[in-house]
Design a protein around this motif. Sequence first.
Motif, PDB file in Angstrom:
ATOM      1  N   ASN A 110      12.375  -0.844  17.342  1.00 29.71           N
ATOM      2  CA  ASN A 110      11.343  -1.825  17.025  1.00 29.71           C
ATOM      3  C   ASN A 110      10.537  -1.402  15.803  1.00 29.71           C
ATOM      4  OD1 ASN A 110      12.134  -3.380  19.230  1.00 29.71           O
ATOM      5  ND2 ASN A 110      10.641  -2.431  20.610  1.00 29.71           N
ATOM      6  N   MET A 111      10.225  -0.114  15.738  1.00 29.83           N
ATOM      7  CA  MET A 111       9.483   0.380  14.580  1.00 29.83           C
ATOM      8  C   MET A 111      10.291   0.196  13.312  1.00 29.83           C
ATOM      9  SD  MET A 111       7.715   3.868  16.074  1.00 29.83           S
ATOM     10  CE  MET A 111       7.069   4.260  14.452  1.00 29.83           C
ATOM     11  N   ASP A 112      11.593   0.468  13.393  1.00 30.55           N
ATOM     12  CA  ASP A 112      12.450   0.282  12.226  1.00 30.55           C
ATOM     13  C   ASP A 112      12.503  -1.190  11.822  1.00 30.55           C
ATOM     14  OD1 ASP A 112      14.499   1.462  10.357  1.00 30.55           O
ATOM     15  OD2 ASP A 112      15.729  -0.036  11.364  1.00 30.55           O
ATOM     16  N   THR A 113      12.541  -2.086  12.840  1.00 31.70           N
ATOM     17  CA  THR A 113      12.544  -3.513  12.542  1.00 31.70           C
ATOM     18  C   THR A 113      11.242  -3.939  11.857  1.00 31.70           C
ATOM     19  OG1 THR A 113      13.973  -3.915  14.452  1.00 31.70           O
ATOM     20  CG2 THR A 113      12.783  -5.811  13.549  1.00 31.70           C
ATOM     21  N   GLU A 114      10.119  -3.454  12.402  1.00 33.17           N
ATOM     22  CA  GLU A 114       8.826  -3.795  11.814  1.00 33.17           C
ATOM     23  C   GLU A 114       8.700  -3.258  10.399  1.00 33.17           C
ATOM     24  OE1 GLU A 114       6.629  -5.837  13.035  1.00 33.17           O
ATOM     25  OE2 GLU A 114       7.893  -6.140  14.811  1.00 33.17           O
ATOM     26  N   MET A 115       9.191  -2.045  10.180  1.00 33.67           N
ATOM     27  CA  MET A 115       9.146  -1.494   8.825  1.00 33.67           C
ATOM     28  C   MET A 115       9.996  -2.323   7.874  1.00 33.67           C
ATOM     29  SD  MET A 115       7.031   0.954   8.877  1.00 33.67           S
ATOM     30  CE  MET A 115       7.371   1.594   7.240  1.00 33.67           C
ATOM     31  N   GLY A 116      11.145  -2.838   8.403  1.00 31.79           N
ATOM     32  CA  GLY A 116      11.964  -3.715   7.581  1.00 31.79           C
ATOM     33  C   GLY A 116      11.238  -5.002   7.221  1.00 31.79           C
ATOM     34  N   LYS A 117      10.503  -5.560   8.197  1.00 30.42           N
ATOM     35  CA  LYS A 117       9.725  -6.766   7.918  1.00 30.42           C
ATOM     36  C   LYS A 117       8.637  -6.498   6.883  1.00 30.42           C
ATOM     37  CE  LYS A 117      10.420  -8.919  12.458  1.00 30.42           C
ATOM     38  NZ  LYS A 117       9.763  -9.413  13.684  1.00 30.42           N
ATOM     39  N   ILE A 118       7.993  -5.346   7.047  1.00 31.95           N
ATOM     40  CA  ILE A 118       6.948  -4.995   6.082  1.00 31.95           C
ATOM     41  C   ILE A 118       7.538  -4.844   4.685  1.00 31.95           C
ATOM     42  CG2 ILE A 118       5.326  -3.180   5.422  1.00 31.95           C
ATOM     43  CD1 ILE A 118       4.815  -2.700   8.387  1.00 31.95           C
ATOM     44  N   SER A 119       8.712  -4.198   4.607  1.00 35.54           N
ATOM     45  CA  SER A 119       9.358  -4.035   3.308  1.00 35.54           C
ATOM     46  C   SER A 119       9.762  -5.377   2.717  1.00 35.54           C
ATOM     47  CB  SER A 119      10.581  -3.129   3.445  1.00 35.54           C
ATOM     48  OG  SER A 119      10.211  -1.845   3.907  1.00 35.54           O
ATOM     49  N   ALA A 120      10.110  -6.343   3.611  1.00 31.90           N
ATOM     50  CA  ALA A 120      10.502  -7.672   3.142  1.00 31.90           C
ATOM     51  C   ALA A 120       9.306  -8.556   2.826  1.00 31.90           C
ATOM     52  CB  ALA A 120      11.382  -8.342   4.189  1.00 31.90           C
ATOM     53  N   GLY A 121       8.091  -8.055   3.043  1.00 34.30           N
ATOM     54  CA  GLY A 121       6.894  -8.823   2.732  1.00 34.30           C
ATOM     55  C   GLY A 121       6.454  -9.759   3.824  1.00 34.30           C
ATOM     56  N   GLU A 122       6.921  -9.538   5.063  1.00 36.74           N
ATOM     57  CA  GLU A 122       6.516 -10.392   6.173  1.00 36.74           C
ATOM     58  C   GLU A 122       5.262  -9.833   6.826  1.00 36.74           C
ATOM     59  OE1 GLU A 122       9.704 -10.923   8.898  1.00 36.74           O
ATOM     60  OE2 GLU A 122      11.184 -11.431   7.367  1.00 36.74           O
ATOM     61  N   GLY A 123       4.436 -10.746   7.374  1.00 35.95           N
ATOM     62  CA  GLY A 123       3.218 -10.321   8.043  1.00 35.95           C
ATOM     63  C   GLY A 123       2.119  -9.964   7.042  1.00 35.95           C
ATOM     64  N   THR A 124       0.934  -9.713   7.603  1.00 36.38           N
ATOM     65  CA  THR A 124      -0.232  -9.412   6.753  1.00 36.38           C
ATOM     66  C   THR A 124      -0.027  -8.132   5.959  1.00 36.38           C
ATOM     67  OG1 THR A 124      -1.674 -10.484   8.380  1.00 36.38           O
ATOM     68  CG2 THR A 124      -2.715  -9.049   6.755  1.00 36.38           C
ATOM     69  N   LEU A 125       0.390  -7.059   6.659  1.00 37.16           N
ATOM     70  CA  LEU A 125       0.588  -5.785   5.963  1.00 37.16           C
ATOM     71  C   LEU A 125       1.704  -5.895   4.938  1.00 37.16           C
ATOM     72  CD1 LEU A 125      -0.251  -2.852   5.740  1.00 37.16           C
ATOM     73  CD2 LEU A 125       1.344  -2.281   7.570  1.00 37.16           C
ATOM     74  N   GLY A 126       2.767  -6.629   5.270  1.00 37.59           N
ATOM     75  CA  GLY A 126       3.847  -6.813   4.309  1.00 37.59           C
ATOM     76  C   GLY A 126       3.390  -7.547   3.069  1.00 37.59           C
ATOM     77  N   LEU A 127       2.536  -8.568   3.255  1.00 34.98           N
ATOM     78  CA  LEU A 127       2.008  -9.290   2.098  1.00 34.98           C
ATOM     79  C   LEU A 127       1.124  -8.402   1.242  1.00 34.98           C
ATOM     80  CD1 LEU A 127       1.143 -12.752   3.699  1.00 34.98           C
ATOM     81  CD2 LEU A 127       2.961 -12.275   2.062  1.00 34.98           C
ATOM     82  N   ILE A 128       0.305  -7.593   1.915  1.00 34.97           N
ATOM     83  CA  ILE A 128      -0.592  -6.709   1.168  1.00 34.97           C
ATOM     84  C   ILE A 128       0.201  -5.721   0.326  1.00 34.97           C
ATOM     85  CG2 ILE A 128      -2.324  -4.886   1.400  1.00 34.97           C
ATOM     86  CD1 ILE A 128      -3.394  -6.374   3.814  1.00 34.97           C
ATOM     87  N   LEU A 129       1.306  -5.213   0.893  1.00 42.28           N
ATOM     88  CA  LEU A 129       2.081  -4.189   0.200  1.00 42.28           C
ATOM     89  C   LEU A 129       3.027  -4.760  -0.836  1.00 42.28           C
ATOM     90  CD1 LEU A 129       2.968  -1.810   3.182  1.00 42.28           C
ATOM     91  CD2 LEU A 129       1.210  -1.487   1.449  1.00 42.28           C
ATOM     92  N   ASN A 130       3.478  -6.029  -0.658  1.00 41.12           N
ATOM     93  CA  ASN A 130       4.534  -6.549  -1.511  1.00 41.12           C
ATOM     94  C   ASN A 130       4.130  -7.758  -2.348  1.00 41.12           C
ATOM     95  OD1 ASN A 130       7.146  -5.013  -0.486  1.00 41.12           O
ATOM     96  ND2 ASN A 130       5.984  -5.580   1.333  1.00 41.12           N
ATOM     97  N   ASP A 131       3.126  -8.529  -1.901  1.00 40.46           N
ATOM     98  CA  ASP A 131       2.746  -9.737  -2.624  1.00 40.46           C
ATOM     99  C   ASP A 131       1.563  -9.443  -3.539  1.00 40.46           C
ATOM    100  OD1 ASP A 131       3.043 -12.704  -2.950  1.00 40.46           O
ATOM    101  OD2 ASP A 131       0.960 -12.625  -2.309  1.00 40.46           O
ATOM    102  N   GLU A 132       1.771  -9.681  -4.819  1.00 43.05           N
ATOM    103  CA  GLU A 132       0.733  -9.369  -5.802  1.00 43.05           C
ATOM    104  C   GLU A 132      -0.496 -10.241  -5.602  1.00 43.05           C
ATOM    105  OE1 GLU A 132      -1.313  -7.528  -8.675  1.00 43.05           O
ATOM    106  OE2 GLU A 132       0.634  -6.922  -7.856  1.00 43.05           O
TER     107      GLU A 132
END
Length: 380
Positions: free
Chosen positions: A218-240
């Motif tokens: 699950n952690m690996d899946t969530e990290m993949g989502k974050i890397s793909a820019g999904e979710g709030t944290l993913g947007l913060i890290l990937n969306d300018e």
Amino acid sequence: MTRDFIVGSIFIIALALVGGLTFVMQEFPSGSSLELQVGFEDVSGMKSGDPVRVRGLRAGVVDEIVLDQKRGLAVATVVLAQELNPREGYEFKVLPASALGGSYLRYTPGTGALIPIGNLRGLAGGDVLGEVGDRLNNTKESIESGLDSLASLLQKLDSGEGIFGGLLTSADAKKQFLNTVENLESLTQSLRDGEGIMGSVIREGSDQQIRFNRLLTNMDTEMGKISAGEGTLGLILNDEKTRSEVRSFITQLSESMDNIYQAKGLLGRAINDPDFAQAWIDISSDFKNASEQLGPEGMGLLARLLHSKNLADDLSSSIAAIKTISNNINEGPGTLYNLIKDPSLFNEARQTLTLLRDSTEDLREQEPVTAFFSILFSPF
């Protein structure tokens, strides 16, 4: 002479010629070359025929060495196989070839701008044993310091200082250390047997291990989502754009905190302005006093209405009576009902008031005449 002897002699002579030519070419390179005059205060045993090395490779030879009486230097003629012109930072240094003797000239061309070659100078490096002695002298103090530190450490161990000293000299420390080792062995054995949480996690096929692996998945899946820019944290890290909005929010928050610190705004004044804070304290005190006046011990009407059952009952009765009167007026019968509901009665009342007003006006007009006759006939 036999034929074989003649052929062998020619072959030997040819080999000698090839070897000599090779030696001459090595010692005195042909083609593009450079000849330099280098002055030394001490050549340190360097002689004609010694090699010249550049970065460890043979690059030339020392042709001859002569004494220049006017300059007080030994001048060596150096022949280089390539045009390695000296530049700023160059160096000629005589170094020993081996511990058995001999020497060579180390040449470092330098990396700066080209310099004139009319007044080149070199350095003497000494022999192998001398260099070893210099290095030993340079490291003598370090060795002595290390030996002193080692002696001090051994002395502390002998006196029982520190952890290792206590282990060597104290029976209690040894016992505690052995108990710790036994506990570690027991813990290791428990882990191997699958006891406890950690033991069950590392035990192959256990429920805890399956849950732990699922958690990692699950952690690996969530990290993949974050890397793909999904979710709030993913947007913060990937969306300018999101990062820009977050930075803007942080900037505004920082400015608000600065305003509060500088006593700007209501909250800033409440925190930093003593007079403003005292005013709030006074208002709070007034509210407290008002609350106390509204309490059971209060003497005002509102407090009595809130806490006196008799007064509340009387007020309820009064309101009920007023409601009854209002209903009677609205529903009739009665004079007020007729005045409100019957237009003819209202008109008659209005006419009566009009006649009464006219009569009053007539009386006012007759009052002067009455007063005149009263004066006239008053003697009689």
